[in-house]
Each structure stands twice: as structure tokens, then as C-alpha cells.
Design a protein around this motif. Structure first.
Motif, mmCIF file in Angstrom:
data_model
loop_
_atom_site.group_PDB
_atom_site.id
_atom_site.type_symbol
_atom_site.label_atom_id
_atom_site.label_comp_id
_atom_site.label_asym_id
_atom_site.label_seq_id
_atom_site.Cartn_x
_atom_site.Cartn_y
_atom_site.Cartn_z
ATOM 1 N N GLU A 89 0.835 -1.213 0.000
ATOM 2 C CA GLU A 89 0.000 0.000 0.000
ATOM 3 C C GLU A 89 0.867 1.260 0.000
ATOM 4 O OE1 GLU A 89 -3.146 0.525 -0.237
ATOM 5 O OE2 GLU A 89 -3.969 -1.500 -0.126
ATOM 6 N N ASP A 90 1.901 1.245 0.834
ATOM 7 C CA ASP A 90 2.784 2.426 0.886
ATOM 8 C C ASP A 90 3.482 2.652 -0.452
ATOM 9 O OD1 ASP A 90 2.098 2.743 3.482
ATOM 10 O OD2 ASP A 90 3.818 1.653 4.282
ATOM 11 N N LEU A 91 3.934 1.567 -1.027
ATOM 12 C CA LEU A 91 4.606 1.698 -2.325
ATOM 13 C C LEU A 91 3.638 2.216 -3.382
ATOM 14 C CD1 LEU A 91 6.840 -1.497 -2.541
ATOM 15 C CD2 LEU A 91 7.582 0.857 -2.401
ATOM 16 N N ALA A 92 2.415 1.716 -3.336
ATOM 17 C CA ALA A 92 1.424 2.168 -4.320
ATOM 18 C C ALA A 92 1.164 3.672 -4.156
ATOM 19 C CB ALA A 92 0.128 1.386 -4.150
ATOM 20 N N LEU A 152 1.907 9.228 -6.283
ATOM 21 C CA LEU A 152 2.457 10.586 -6.150
ATOM 22 C C LEU A 152 3.396 10.904 -7.318
ATOM 23 C CD1 LEU A 152 3.228 11.041 -2.345
ATOM 24 C CD2 LEU A 152 1.472 12.142 -3.706
ATOM 25 N N GLU A 153 4.172 9.911 -7.678
ATOM 26 C CA GLU A 153 5.083 10.115 -8.815
ATOM 27 C C GLU A 153 4.290 10.314 -10.102
ATOM 28 O OE1 GLU A 153 8.165 7.250 -8.819
ATOM 29 O OE2 GLU A 153 9.180 8.149 -10.536
ATOM 30 N N ARG A 207 10.146 1.199 -7.954
ATOM 31 C CA ARG A 207 9.981 1.415 -6.506
ATOM 32 C C ARG A 207 10.334 0.156 -5.736
ATOM 33 N NH1 ARG A 207 9.613 6.427 -4.255
ATOM 34 N NH2 ARG A 207 9.118 7.751 -5.990
ATOM 35 N N VAL A 208 9.887 -0.974 -6.244
ATOM 36 C CA VAL A 208 10.166 -2.240 -5.568
ATOM 37 C C VAL A 208 11.677 -2.492 -5.539
ATOM 38 C CG1 VAL A 208 9.880 -4.739 -5.710
ATOM 39 C CG2 VAL A 208 7.933 -3.250 -6.126
ATOM 40 N N LEU A 234 -9.843 -0.047 -2.567
ATOM 41 C CA LEU A 234 -10.045 1.341 -3.011
ATOM 42 C C LEU A 234 -10.315 2.276 -1.841
ATOM 43 C CD1 LEU A 234 -12.181 0.724 -6.215
ATOM 44 C CD2 LEU A 234 -9.773 1.329 -6.070
ATOM 45 N N SER A 235 -9.924 1.852 -0.659
ATOM 46 C CA SER A 235 -10.214 2.694 0.512
ATOM 47 C C SER A 235 -9.319 3.938 0.552
ATOM 48 C CB SER A 235 -10.022 1.889 1.791
ATOM 49 O OG SER A 235 -8.701 1.415 1.847
ATOM 50 N N GLY A 236 -8.250 3.918 -0.210
ATOM 51 C CA GLY A 236 -7.333 5.065 -0.145
ATOM 52 C C GLY A 236 -7.555 6.103 -1.220
#
Lengths: 189, 227
Positions: A45-48, A53-54, A80-81, B64-66
Motif C-alpha cells: 500500500e505504501d509503495l502504491a 504521487l510520482e 519502486r520495488v 479502493l479505501s485510499g
């Protein structure tokens, strides 16, 4: 897949239209997170979020159709990975003194869970047990919908090796599923 | 037969999973392309097809919660990008204005190289270059103590610069103007040693007698010294 809507949405999003960006996000986010979950595990999730943002930063300079947009998106995700793996290699974290506990294999539980629950999570976990490149090819082809050429471009491999990796990955998955089914049949009898 | 009864190579034949061989390349390609498998295919392949179908299924609510956070990040990034591009445009504008002012003032001070001065003269009415006067890097032509009409600059190697001299003459043999009909004056050698900087400081080149009269100084030159 947005198809004919895509050019207009891309143009609007590049100009700053939030709704257009949201449509793009809703269309591509789920495959992106699944891809990252198979490749990176917990930090998907953080990577996504970083990838999006990019995308937001560079969307104005992107030119291409929907297919190319997806290729671009997953190329960013893949980079990113790779960055994350390099960072993890440079900064190893030891959670316990007994490293063997962490290296314990998962066994056949993942296959059983995949058959029982058939949830997306379980399926992704099962695919993630494959060798990394095979898992990546299967996700890109099945979940993202990329063809062999696209996968080759995203991963930087040759089309032939992409085909072989996909075939081997599927055979491995099939073997695991059938072994699980046989075990179940024996127990039932 | 047990695992310990034969070599690993032999045992591999006994324990090789049969389904691995059943999945041929066209079937695998069909599965990867999302076409599924025929109904009469082995159970293992059907389970595999089902598994891949689930993997490619529609997104759940959790996935899709984010959306809100992503859109907020997009808006913030857009603002940041816009602000940066504005700042960059402003800096570019200021830089361009500065460059124009610099070149313009140099042109009106007749300090540009002859060709550029020509262009400036034609373009925006700067003074025309003086073709009859050799140009040095010390300033506008005519302001040098030894640059009056009829004076031909003597090139000085860098290593032989005199005390208090900060730069060498900019004229190269190529850029030196062709000799005119005006008789030239060659100063006597050796050129007198310039005064120390403490004595020569504050004396502007325009005040030098050489500039005013166009004749070589009879005593040692007082200004920056041509070597």
C-alpha cells in the motif's frame, strides 16, 4: 479499462482535474496493489501511494494511450520495488535472534487456503510463493492484462524468457493445486 | 520404493507431479491471456483457471479505501509542481532581463566586441564601433592611456605583465585591425617601469595625458600600465 474515455481523462488529469485523476486511480489501483503485494509483500500500500504521487508529478509530461499508461505505471512500480529491495539490503533488520524461525517454509497451507477461501488475498499469497520472476509475469499477464511484449518491456527481459517464466509458474501452481486436491481426496476416502 | 533406495536422479522420476506435464504451452498461454480452459480439462487446470480468475477479479472496497488520500496527494503535488514552475519562470525572466540590461549597457558603453557592437548599433542604436582603434579588454576604445589615434598596441605575453597590470591586451593577431594609412607610432623600448600601485591608484585612465593628446607620454605612464 477505460478505453475511449482514457484520452480525455488523461488530458484532464494532467491539467489538474481531481475527478479525472480519481477515475484513473480507481481503474488502475487494484491491479497495482496486487502486483506490489506479490512483489513486495506487506509494504504494497505504501509503495502504491508513492507510485501515485510520482504519477501525479509526471502526468503532465506523459504521452501515450491507455496501454502505454499502464506500462508506465507498472514500470514506476517496479522501480519502486527495486529501490525498496536495495534499501532493505543496505539496512537489514533482525527481529529475533533465532533466524531459523523466520525462514520456516509455509508448507502447503497457502494452497489449501487458496482452494478453501478463494479470496484474492489467498490467491496472491499463493502466487507470491513462486520464484519472483515467475510470480511477476503471472501477475502482469493475468491481473494487469499485459501481453508478452509489454511484460518484456516492463521487466527488461526477452519475450522468450517471459513466455517460459509464465509457463513454468503456471505449471508450478497447477502442481501445487493438484497435490492439494489429491491429499484431500485421500483424506475423504 | 523409498527415498533412500535410489539416487536422487532416479527418485525424481517416481515423484514427478503428473499435472506439471499436462499443462502444455498453448493451454498456459490461454490461461495467462484470460481465456480459461476447456470444460473437459483436468481438475487441476480447472482449479488453476478459477484461481487466476479470482486474482484478476474486480477490486474490493478495501483496495479502493485510499482514494481520498490519493486524490489529496495529487492535489498537493499539483500545487507544489505549479509553484515550482512559476518560480522557475520568474527566475528565468529575471535572468533574461539581467542579461539584456548587461548587454545593453555594455553596448551603450561601446564595450562589446566589434561585431556585436555592430549588431547592437544596427538593432537598437548603440554607438557604432570604432574600426580605426584597436580594442582592448581594459575598457572602451579611446579610454586606454595608450590607445589614441595612431597608436599600435604592442602585445604583451601573460608572463611579462607589469606590476599593477591586471589583464593582458585582448587583441589577438587575427582580430587586430588592418593597418590604416595613418602613420603609426612605435613607443621606444624598453617601456618605462610603471609606478607602484599606491601612487597610481585613483588616477582614472581618462585623465592620462596620452588619452587627451594622443601622443605618447614623455615620462613613465601613470595609469594601469601597458607593460
Amino acid at each position: 479499462v477505460l478505453e475511449q474515455e482514457f484520452p480525455g481523462l488523461l488530458h484532464a488529469a494532467a491539467r489538474g482535474d481531481e475527478n479525472a485523476f480519481e477515475r484513473l486511480y480507481r481503474d488502475a489501483h487494484a491491479p497495482l496493489v496486487r502486483y506490489l503485494r506479490v512483489l513486495a509483500g506487506q509494504g504494497a500500500e505504501d509503495l502504491a501511494a508513492e507510485v501515485w504521487l510520482e504519477v501525479a508529478r509526471r502526468l503532465g509530461r506523459f504521452r501515450g494511450n491507455e496501454r502505454e499508461f499502464r506500462g508506465w505505471l507498472f514500470t514506476l512500480a517496479r522501480r519502486r520495488v527495486i529501490d525498496q529491495r536495495r534499501y532493505a539490503d543496505r539496512h537489514p533488520v533482525r527481529l529475533t535472534d533465532d533466524a531459523e524461525e523466520l525462514d520456516r517454509p509455509a508448507g502447503d497451507d497457502t494452497a489449501a487456503a487458496a482452494l478453501d477461501n478463494m479470496s484474492t488475498e489467498a490467491v496472491l499469497e499463493l502466487i507470491a510463493t513462486l520464484p519472483p520472476f515467475q510470480a511477476e509475469v503471472i501477475v502482469l499477464r493475468v491481473i494487469v492484462g499485459a501481453d508478452v511484449g509489454q511484460v518484456a518491456r516492463i521487466t527488461g527481459r526477452r519475450p522468450g524468457s517471459v513466455r517460459m517464466a509464465g509457463l513454468r509458474g503456471l505449471r508450478r501452481l497447477a502442481a501445487r493445486l493438484s497435490a492439494e486436491a489429491e491429499t484431500r481426496n485421500r483424506v475423504t476416502r | 520404493v523409498r527415498a533412500g533406495d535410489g539416487s536422487p536422479g532416479e527418485m525424481r522420476h517416481f515423484f514427478r507431479p503428473t499435472d506439471r506435464r499436462c499443462l502444455d504451452a498453448p493451454t498456459a498461454e490461454g490461461l495467462l491471456a484470460g481465456r480459461g480452459v476447456p470444460e473437459d480439462s483436468p481438475p487441476g487446470q480447472q482449479a488453476l483457471a478459477r484461481l487466476l480468475e479470482i486474482a484478476a477479479g474486480p477490486p474490493g472496497d478495501e483496495e479502493l479505501s485510499g482514494v481520498a488520500a490519493a486524490v489529496a496527494g495529487y492535489v498537493a503535488t499539483r500545487h507544489e509542481t505549479r509553484r515550482r514552475s512559476r518560480r522557475r519562470a520568474r527566475l528565468t525572466l529575471v535572468g533574461a532581463a539581467g542579461a539584456v540590461a548587461l548587454v545593453g549597457s555594455a553596448a551603450f558603453a561601446d564595450a562589446l566586441p566589434a561585431r556585436l557592437q555592430d549588431v547592437a548599433h544596427v538593432t537598437f542604436g548603440a554607438p557604432a564601433p570604432r574600426h580605426d582603434v584597436p580594442r582592448t579588454s581594459l575598457g572602451p576604445a579611446g579610454h586606454h592611456p595608450a590607445s589614441g589615434p595612431g597608436y599600435q598596441q604592442e602585445s604583451v605575453p601573460w608572463g611579462r605583465l607589469g606590476h599593477g597590470q591586471t589583464t593582458a591586451p585582448a587583441t589577438s593577431p587575427r582580430s587586430r585591425p588592418k593597418p590604416t594609412a595613418t602613420p603609426t607610432f612605435t613607443p621606444p623600448k624598453p617601456w618605462p617601469v610603471p609606478r607602484p600601485p599606491a601612487l597610481t591608484e585613483g588616477l582614472a585612465p581618462a585623465q592620462s595625458p596620452a588619452t587627451a593628446t594622443g601622443t605618447p607620454p614623455k615620462s613613465a605612464p601613470a595609469a594601469t600600465g601597458a607593460g
